[in-house]
Design a protein around this motif. Structure first.
Motif, short mmCIF file in Angstrom:
data_model
loop_
_atom_site.label_atom_id
_atom_site.label_comp_id
_atom_site.label_asym_id
_atom_site.label_seq_id
_atom_site.Cartn_x
_atom_site.Cartn_y
_atom_site.Cartn_z
N TYR A 129 32.89 61.30 14.09
CA TYR A 129 31.75 62.23 14.06
C TYR A 129 32.21 63.64 14.45
O TYR A 129 31.85 64.62 13.80
N GLU A 133 32.01 66.90 12.09
CA GLU A 133 31.18 68.03 12.54
C GLU A 133 31.98 69.32 12.67
O GLU A 133 31.47 70.40 12.40
N GLN A 134 33.25 69.19 13.09
CA GLN A 134 34.04 70.39 13.39
C GLN A 134 34.98 70.80 12.27
O GLN A 134 35.71 71.77 12.40
N ARG A 166 23.54 63.24 11.83
CA ARG A 166 24.31 64.35 12.42
C ARG A 166 24.72 65.41 11.42
O ARG A 166 24.71 66.60 11.74
N THR A 167 25.14 64.96 10.25
CA THR A 167 25.68 65.89 9.26
C THR A 167 25.05 65.59 7.89
O THR A 167 25.70 65.03 7.02
#
Ligand SMILES: [Zn+2]
Length: 203
Positions: A129, A133-134, A166-167
């Motif tokens: 995750y 995300e990054q 989340r994404t």
């Protein structure tokens, strides 16, 4: 009480810890090593020592690596926008053999199995995750290539749900299940055939 000298018994015990090696096979292998030349037997011991000393996990994808990063993560030609999630380092090899996947990998280190005590925190799921995300450049797609088993499917569903939350911009896909090449429909089991039907695509 073992009738073997302690060093021989120790070797049998250690060999017996290997997967798929029962007591009788462990004994047979131990006697084989006792008969082998000093050179051959020590080459095996050395190979085990070297692999344990030199091979670790890639800091990005957790595949096996003989440095901080694996060869795939350091390869500039790989498409950084696609990440294929697999259970074990051994799963990367068959994927690479297809020459069909241009992206990077993420090795979970197993599959979720609450019965066996394998929870999300026991796998490299949080790291996945964080990575998605990054990522810069951003990740476009995550391919879930966990095994088509109960635990592999549960793992894929768990990750897919969380990634969507989340994404939401990242496309989450799952490997298609289908018929083996060269197979005859008549001999396909109903689960495989059912999956192949559900995953059909237009031509
Ligand atoms: Zn890597």
């Amino acid at each position: 009480m073992s009738s073997f000298a302690p060093p021989v018994q120790r070797l049998i015990t250690e060999l017996g810890k290997l997967p798929g090696i029962g007591g009788r096979t462990a004994q047979r292998l131990a006697f084989h090593l006792l008969r082998a030349s000093q050179e051959d037997a020590l080459a095996l011991a050395d190979a085990i020592r070297e692999v344990k000393e030199r091979i670790g996990l890639c800091e990005i994808c957790f595949n096996l690596a003989d440095g901080p990063r694996c060869r795939i993560c350091t390869d500039e030609r790989r498409d950084r926008g696609v990440i294929c999630v697999v259970e074990e380092p051994g799963d990367v090899i068959p994927m690479e053999r297809t020459h069909e996947f241009p992206g990077l990998y993420h090795v979970l280190g197993g599959a979720l199995s609450p019965i066996d005590g394998v929870d999300p925190e026991d796998l490299k799921i949080a790291q996945l995750y964080a990575r998605v995300e990054q990522a810069d450049p951003p990740v476009r797609e995550v391919v879930l290539a966990t095994n088509p088993t109960t635990t592999g499917e549960a793992t894929a569903l768990h990750i897919a749900d969380e990634l969507r939350r989340r994404t939401p911009d990242v496309t989450v896909t799952r490997l298609a299940s289908g018929l083996p090449v060269g197979a005859d429909l008549e001999y396909a089991d109903e689960v495989t055939l059912g999956r192949a039907l559900a995953g059909r695509r237009s031509l």
